[in-house]
Design a protein around this motif. Sequence first.
Motif, PDB file in Angstrom:
ATOM      1  N   GLY B 354       5.414 -14.088  -8.287  1.00 60.26           N
ATOM      2  CA  GLY B 354       4.158 -14.537  -7.687  1.00 60.26           C
ATOM      3  C   GLY B 354       3.095 -13.445  -7.632  1.00 60.26           C
ATOM      4  O   GLY B 354       3.361 -12.270  -7.928  1.00 60.26           O
ATOM      5  N   THR B 355       1.909 -13.833  -7.227  1.00 62.72           N
ATOM      6  CA  THR B 355       0.804 -12.857  -7.086  1.00 62.72           C
ATOM      7  C   THR B 355      -0.166 -13.381  -6.033  1.00 62.72           C
ATOM      8  O   THR B 355       0.076 -14.407  -5.412  1.00 62.72           O
ATOM      9  N   ASP B 356      -1.265 -12.639  -5.820  1.00 61.73           N
ATOM     10  CA  ASP B 356      -2.299 -13.020  -4.848  1.00 61.73           C
ATOM     11  C   ASP B 356      -1.713 -13.267  -3.456  1.00 61.73           C
ATOM     12  O   ASP B 356      -2.038 -14.238  -2.770  1.00 61.73           O
ATOM     13  N   TRP B 357      -0.780 -12.387  -3.047  1.00 60.21           N
ATOM     14  CA  TRP B 357      -0.115 -12.527  -1.752  1.00 60.21           C
ATOM     15  C   TRP B 357      -1.018 -12.119  -0.595  1.00 60.21           C
ATOM     16  O   TRP B 357      -1.883 -11.270  -0.756  1.00 60.21           O
ATOM     17  N   VAL B 358      -0.768 -12.714   0.566  1.00 63.98           N
ATOM     18  CA  VAL B 358      -1.398 -12.258   1.807  1.00 63.98           C
ATOM     19  C   VAL B 358      -0.334 -11.500   2.597  1.00 63.98           C
ATOM     20  O   VAL B 358       0.779 -11.986   2.772  1.00 63.98           O
ATOM     21  N   THR B 369      -5.543  -9.651   1.528  1.00 66.63           N
ATOM     22  CA  THR B 369      -5.365 -10.790   0.624  1.00 66.63           C
ATOM     23  C   THR B 369      -5.362 -10.213  -0.785  1.00 66.63           C
ATOM     24  O   THR B 369      -5.754  -9.062  -1.016  1.00 66.63           O
ATOM     25  N   GLY B 370      -4.891 -11.002  -1.754  1.00 73.03           N
ATOM     26  CA  GLY B 370      -4.923 -10.603  -3.154  1.00 73.03           C
ATOM     27  C   GLY B 370      -3.954  -9.502  -3.504  1.00 73.03           C
ATOM     28  O   GLY B 370      -4.140  -8.765  -4.476  1.00 73.03           O
ATOM     29  N   PHE B 371      -2.851  -9.373  -2.753  1.00 73.09           N
ATOM     30  CA  PHE B 371      -1.887  -8.311  -3.045  1.00 73.09           C
ATOM     31  C   PHE B 371      -1.088  -8.661  -4.300  1.00 73.09           C
ATOM     32  O   PHE B 371      -0.666  -9.808  -4.518  1.00 73.09           O
ATOM     33  N   HIS B 372      -0.837  -7.626  -5.139  1.00 71.40           N
ATOM     34  CA  HIS B 372      -0.087  -7.799  -6.390  1.00 71.40           C
ATOM     35  C   HIS B 372       0.931  -6.664  -6.502  1.00 71.40           C
ATOM     36  O   HIS B 372       0.581  -5.493  -6.423  1.00 71.40           O
ATOM     37  N   PHE B 373       2.223  -7.027  -6.655  1.00 73.06           N
ATOM     38  CA  PHE B 373       3.282  -6.015  -6.793  1.00 73.06           C
ATOM     39  C   PHE B 373       3.023  -5.144  -8.020  1.00 73.06           C
ATOM     40  O   PHE B 373       2.671  -5.653  -9.090  1.00 73.06           O
ATOM     41  N   GLY B 374       3.236  -3.851  -7.875  1.00 71.98           N
ATOM     42  CA  GLY B 374       3.108  -2.955  -9.020  1.00 71.98           C
ATOM     43  C   GLY B 374       1.691  -2.438  -9.179  1.00 71.98           C
ATOM     44  O   GLY B 374       1.468  -1.295  -9.584  1.00 71.98           O
TER      45      GLY B 374
END
Lengths: 569, 569
Positions: B354-358, B369-374
């Motif tokens: 997934g992407t765009d995590w809060v 908001t908009g968190f992206h792993f890596g």
Amino acid sequence: MKASQFFISTLKEAPAEASLPSHKLMLRAGLIKANASGLYTWMPMGLRVLRKVENIVREEMNRAGAIELLMPVIQPADLWKESGRWDFYGDELLRIEDRHDNPFCFSPTCEEMITDIVRKEVNSYKQLPKNFYHINTKFRDERRPRFGVMRAREFVMKDAYSFHADFDSLKQTYQDMYDTYCRVFNRLGLQYRPVAADTGSIGGTGSHEFQVLADSGEDVIAYSDSSDYAANVELAQTLPLSGSRAEPTQTLTKVHTPNVKTIPQLVEFLNIPIEKTLKSIVVESENDGELVLLLLRGDHEFNDIKAEKLAGVKSPLTMAAPEWIMAQFGANGGSLGPVGFKGKVYADFATEKGTDWVIGANDDDFHYTGFHFGRDSAEPEFVDLRNVVAGDPSPCGSGSLKLARGIEVGHVFQLRDKYAKAMNATFLDNNGKSQIMEMGCYGIGVTRVVAAAIEQNHDEKGIIWTEAMSPFTVVIVPMNYKKSDDVKNAADQIYAELQAAGVDVLLDDRDERAGVLLNDSELLGIPHRIVIGDRALKEGNVEYANRRAGESENIAVSEIVNLIKAKLA
Amino acid sequence: MKASQFFISTLKEAPAEASLPSHKLMLRAGLIKANASGLYTWMPMGLRVLRKVENIVREEMNRAGAIELLMPVIQPADLWKESGRWDFYGDELLRIEDRHDNPFCFSPTCEEMITDIVRKEVNSYKQLPKNFYHINTKFRDERRPRFGVMRAREFVMKDAYSFHADFDSLKQTYQDMYDTYCRVFNRLGLQYRPVAADTGSIGGTGSHEFQVLADSGEDVIAYSDSSDYAANVELAQTLPLSGSRAEPTQTLTKVHTPNVKTIPQLVEFLNIPIEKTLKSIVVESENDGELVLLLLRGDHEFNDIKAEKLAGVKSPLTMAAPEWIMAQFGANGGSLGPVGFKGKVYADFATEKGTDWVIGANDDDFHYTGFHFGRDSAEPEFVDLRNVVAGDPSPCGSGSLKLARGIEVGHVFQLRDKYAKAMNATFLDNNGKSQIMEMGCYGIGVTRVVAAAIEQNHDEKGIIWTEAMSPFTVVIVPMNYKKSDDVKNAADQIYAELQAAGVDVLLDDRDERAGVLLNDSELLGIPHRIVIGDRALKEGNVEYANRRAGESENIAVSEIVNLIKAKLA
């Protein structure tokens, strides 16, 4: 069952802590294993015996219309406080606090619990009588657990409790339970006697013990040699003697008896028959400050249960304190007697017709010889104060008494209203009036029955089971089962045929020496044994032996199954 | 059995303390009676059910070659100290001191006792394997006993313990017991599933629970919709997702989220789907002073058993203290996240693609908001951190998971050397070398099975027993038994014929109104019912009804016994 699929664990020698034959044999035969003082595991071999006893008890209770239920073993203290036994029971009651510090006990018996259930469930005379029972684990924290499962702390008891609208109904069920217990012990093949008994701590009136006769028994039973009469020796009555009192040949003479304090010392010092001595026992009266003197022959055993019931005697029976004795007799214990004593005197029936007695002089280190009742003291009241002895006339009026030792395995009680009243167990009678229930209770020590049976039935080789109790009815002992095909085939064939016939048979296929297998079969006490060996088999035979009779005979292989069937028929 | 010689005690309403259907119905049908919190009497009607379950368990254990014995319920503390469980077990272990102040406990289970017996009795590999069992009273001092006999303090358990020379032998017996348990629950007619289970406090490795399926069950089971796979929901694994990570559509943005401390608050405040949130759980590392961050989707349930097994995580799992969190994250719980955190980070498989995590911003009252792993943090290690949910792919590789509720009624364990090592239970192997035994244990909650069966089989009228468990197989309900000779004669005749045919039949000859008798027969749940009334009888008929099917039909008096025999055949 094949031994290889079972668990046989025998010992050549019993552990040192075992003294009673049944205890030794149960350990040696691997029926039980000690886990801690008074706590035992019933090993697979022993459990088979226990279950057979349990099943016979259950069948006969059901036949008598008793209804089985199962009460918990952990019981709230509140119920025991209601009956008063929380305080009364003492250290034998295992008391427990749960995680919230609420008090409970491990049930040693269930009068309180069943009375609580019945008072909530039964409201009307229409629901009575009812007789409930269960077979469950009990615990009594014996001060000195001993004799294996004979006096263990944790044990299995069948306890039944009957509830009634009136005393006649209680007496009817009491008789039914009495008869049921006779059927149980008859089916188990035990020699026993139902005996009139004191009710002990459970209380109430009317009770019989069922005693398995065995030399090692802790209880002594008195029974008539010419009727069914039997009673616990403490309860059997003595009768007044007939005829008139003998004329005295001596006059009252005070003799110096330095350091003579006991009857044996007195007999030795004066060189007289013990039957000529009287011993004095001083107890408290129900009137504060007064004492009562009890007199009986020097060779007779004082019976405190009888003494406690005498008019004017304080209950519970209380021995007089030394300073009170000195104040009222002018002497210490060891030199007491009726001469000059102003209080109440009871004398045992056996002393009524005698004369020329030797007795304490109420002066330390002095006794009287030539004492005569009525002449040298007031006439006492003659009563029953002692234990019966062999040869006493039977109180039933027929024959004379013999004594035997027994092991108590069952007990039936007419409790009457003891618990029902304390716990307010009432019902509405047919007039709509609230009444207290009548109650009986009936116990069998299921685990103890097993030990008692062994006490009564054993020899130097081991246990001798009756067919009803034996862990297996038949044991097949093949010699060289693992090596001889002929033996194995014959053993397997006979085993299969007996199993097909519904016989409870053990095939001892363990890879052990012949001597071990034969000794174990005798130690285990299985009633019927078939030994199969190559030599006899060549002539078409096996060897049959009955454990109790001991004889052994050759039987044709083709006949052995029929022989066993015939013996079990 | 005639009701007049038995004890039927039904209630129109269940006592208020009962909430679970089985608890209500057992009280209403008079199967049990409460004596104190978590303590019950099995009343006559209930005991018949309990015994039927017990007998089936015993028969199947014997068939599997297990050997029955009977261990005491009171057990010395010493044994429990040897295994370490005296300290470990906590307040559920009912601890007791005897009159000499020696410590004991009321057995909740018997690993220690049987290991003590076996280490004394078994010396050689030739005596192994052995599987011993008993059926006996147990006690667990539950903090909050509830649900009647479902979670009582005193209960009846069948517990078996097997001992082995090697692991292969243990696995063989484990499989035998697994199969035996399936036979037991099949014979009882229950819907159940054997499920892979965590071993809990008994310890060891390898275990299955047997779960009776019922909506009210406390346990949740995950099972595949297209294979035999089933596991306790806490043990069922989730799998890594396939495919590659979605491309981010947002950039990392810090937003003010005043007073938002929980995922539901966050979802509401930002008006976002919960599946887009990540929650942060902070636990202690095995390295003193270090913390580990665990991330999973906001809608997923954290699984602490899985977390505890992760490399580097302290065992037992320990939540980080607030002051440590503040020191290392610069924020309080409620606003935590991986951005800028230097320690170890695990993230659940479900978050990998997934992407765009809060997520928390490590600044109180702020989230990203908009968190992206890596991109916005180092790549975490993706692992299984959560409970499965319905629809997850089955870890067996076939089908997807469904969830069901169950009641644990049996449990089999491979204990391996857990007790044998602590208590030095050794044997000599075939090289004469001393080895620690392998051990398994196998329990069935006999009393709980009865309650579980009712949870699964009841309706608004009462219990619906299977034939194997029912207190009686057939109930005859005569209308006006006391007044109508025709009814009485027909009822007595059918009763006698069914009894002669060996059918377990109850003749309800109570003097009660028809409605009471009919309602009671449905409440009691006996599978086959014969109603006898004057009207049908005039036409030569009685009425037959099957409790489960509910249908009712007229049957000729001359045919009813044959019909019942045919149904039971």
